[in-house]
Design a protein around this motif. Sequence first.
Motif: not given
Length: 86
Positions: A24, A29, A47-51, A53-54, A56
């Motif tokens: 981020p 992102w 829309s799945a940026t946090w997914e 990131f998690a 990874s």
Amino acid sequence: ANTIASNPWLELYPLAFQQVLPLPTDAGWVVADADRQSVLPLANTFSATWEMFAISGGYPIGLTSEWNGSTLLPLGLWADGRYVAL
């Protein structure tokens, strides 16, 4: 470059990466190389940026994506020996 030269009307170009980090930033992102020297912005529509990131875990991942000339749209990633569609 050869693909775009042979078809300048190509709107999306498939790209695969090894060892990139989803990060981020204040501007949105990005995915960065392992040294964080080169970055490509992710599409605002992704829309799945946090997914991503998690999954990874903060470590470099493999990434399949589409490039439209200005932003990258992730399609899936490789992490911990598995492929995850996004």
